[in-house]
Design an enzyme around this catalytic site. Structure first.
Site, PDB file in Angstrom:
ATOM      1  N   HIS A 189      57.721  21.630  37.608  1.00 16.45           N
ATOM      2  CA  HIS A 189      57.869  21.564  38.937  1.00 16.45           C
ATOM      3  C   HIS A 189      58.149  22.677  39.555  1.00 16.45           C
ATOM      4  O   HIS A 189      58.069  23.340  40.500  1.00 16.45           O
ATOM      5  CB  HIS A 189      58.552  20.370  39.538  1.00 16.45           C
ATOM      6  N   HIS A 226      58.092  17.859  32.203  1.00 19.46           N
ATOM      7  CA  HIS A 226      57.333  17.648  33.331  1.00 19.46           C
ATOM      8  C   HIS A 226      57.998  18.223  34.636  1.00 19.46           C
ATOM      9  O   HIS A 226      57.482  18.793  35.548  1.00 19.46           O
ATOM     10  CB  HIS A 226      57.266  15.944  33.261  1.00 19.46           C
ATOM     11  N   GLU A 227      59.406  17.926  34.446  1.00 19.96           N
ATOM     12  CA  GLU A 227      60.356  18.423  35.705  1.00 19.96           C
ATOM     13  C   GLU A 227      60.404  19.841  35.774  1.00 19.96           C
ATOM     14  O   GLU A 227      60.275  20.595  36.831  1.00 19.96           O
ATOM     15  CB  GLU A 227      61.643  17.727  35.729  1.00 19.96           C
ATOM     16  N   CYS A 282      53.900  11.054  38.762  1.00 21.78           N
ATOM     17  CA  CYS A 282      54.669  11.880  39.538  1.00 21.78           C
ATOM     18  C   CYS A 282      54.704  11.227  41.010  1.00 21.78           C
ATOM     19  O   CYS A 282      53.842  10.813  41.387  1.00 21.78           O
ATOM     20  CB  CYS A 282      53.933  13.251  39.233  1.00 21.78           C
ATOM     21  N   LEU A 283      56.198  11.392  41.392  1.00 26.75           N
ATOM     22  CA  LEU A 283      56.330  10.936  42.869  1.00 26.75           C
ATOM     23  C   LEU A 283      55.525  11.858  43.544  1.00 26.75           C
ATOM     24  O   LEU A 283      55.038  11.068  44.917  1.00 26.75           O
ATOM     25  CB  LEU A 283      57.748  10.829  43.150  1.00 26.75           C
ATOM     26  N   GLY A 287      62.536  10.893  37.382  1.00 28.45           N
ATOM     27  CA  GLY A 287      62.755  12.041  37.490  1.00 28.45           C
ATOM     28  C   GLY A 287      62.609  13.029  38.891  1.00 28.45           C
ATOM     29  O   GLY A 287      61.422  12.419  39.434  1.00 28.45           O
ATOM     30  N   GLN A 302      60.469  18.882  45.273  1.00 29.58           N
ATOM     31  CA  GLN A 302      59.657  17.858  45.401  1.00 29.58           C
ATOM     32  C   GLN A 302      60.282  17.264  47.043  1.00 29.58           C
ATOM     33  O   GLN A 302      59.654  16.269  47.708  1.00 29.58           O
ATOM     34  CB  GLN A 302      59.733  16.651  44.487  1.00 29.58           C
TER      35      GLN A 302
HETATM   36 NI    NI Z   1      56.656  14.857  38.767  1.00 33.18          NI
END
Ligand code: NI
Length: 175
Positions: free
Chosen positions: A140, A136-137, A94-95, A46, A51
C-alpha cells in the site's frame, strides 16, 4: 480518536506512493490511533495510512483472533529485507477492495525494521500470517494493491464489484 472512512478502489489516492515520516510525535500518534480505530470498525487486521487518505509510511496491524487479547503493532517507515526464497500462497483480502478475496504468493518469511508507536527502532522476523500481512500493507505504501497481482480480467471484475457495492451503500445511506 476518530473513525475515518476507508478509501476503496478505484480511488486514485490508493495508487500514491507514501512519504517517509520525519518524526514520531503526538500528531503522528493521533493518526495511528485513528488508523487503529478505523481498522477495528471495518473488521480489518491491517491498515496503511493511505487507506484513510494520509500518504505517509505508517501501518497498523492486529492479528489477534476474536477470542484473543488485542495485539496491536504500529510500523513507522518500515523496511523489508531478507525475504525467504520459499513462497507460500495465502488468500488475501483488503479493506480497500471489500468482498474480494484471492490467492497471492509471497515469501513466507521476511525481516521487518521499523519505528514503533514511541519512535523506538525495532527489527524482527515476520513469518506466516504476520509475513503475509506486513508485505500486503507495505505494498500500500508503494501504491500497490493485492489485486494488482491478479490477471487484468480478475482485477477489472474486482473493481467493478466494489464500485457496485459502494453505489448500493450510497443509495442505502440516502434512503
Ligand atoms: Ni489492503
Amino acid at each position: 480518536m476518530a473513525i475515518r472512512d476507508v478509501l476503496t478502489v478505484p480511488d486514485p489516492r490508493l495508487k500514491q506512493v507514501s512519504k517517509p515520516v520525519d518524526k514520531v510525535d503526538d500528531a503522528l500518534r493521533a493518526l495511528m490511533d485513528d488508523m487503529l480505530e478505523s481498522m477495528y470498525a471495518a473488521d480489518g487486521i491491517g491498515l496503511a495510512a493511505i487507506q484513510i487518505g494520509e500518504p505517509v509510511r505508517v501501518i497498523v496491524i492486529d492479528l489477534a483472533r476474536e477470542d484473543e487479547e488485542p495485539n496491536v503493532k504500529y510500523f513507522v517507515n518500515p523496511v523489508l529485507s531478507e525475504p525467504s526464497e520459499q513462497l507460500e500462497p495465502y488468500e488475501e483480502g483488503c479493506l480497500s477492495v471489500p468482498t474480494v478475496y484471492d490467492e497471492i504468493e509471497r515469501p513466507d518469511r521476511v525481516r521487518v525494521t521499523y519505528l514503533d508507536y514511541n519512535g523506538k527502532e525495532v527489527s524482527e522476523i515476520a513469518e506466516g500470517m504476520y509475513a503475509v500481512c506486513i508485505q500486503h500493507e507495505m505494498d500500500h505504501l508503494e501504491g500497490v494493491l493485492f489485486i494488482d497481482y491478479l490477471s487484468r480480467l480478475k482485477r477489472n471484475r474486482a473493481v467493478q464489484k466494489v464500485k457496485k457495492l459502494e453505489k448500493e451503500k450510497e443509495r442505502d445511506d440516502a434512503a
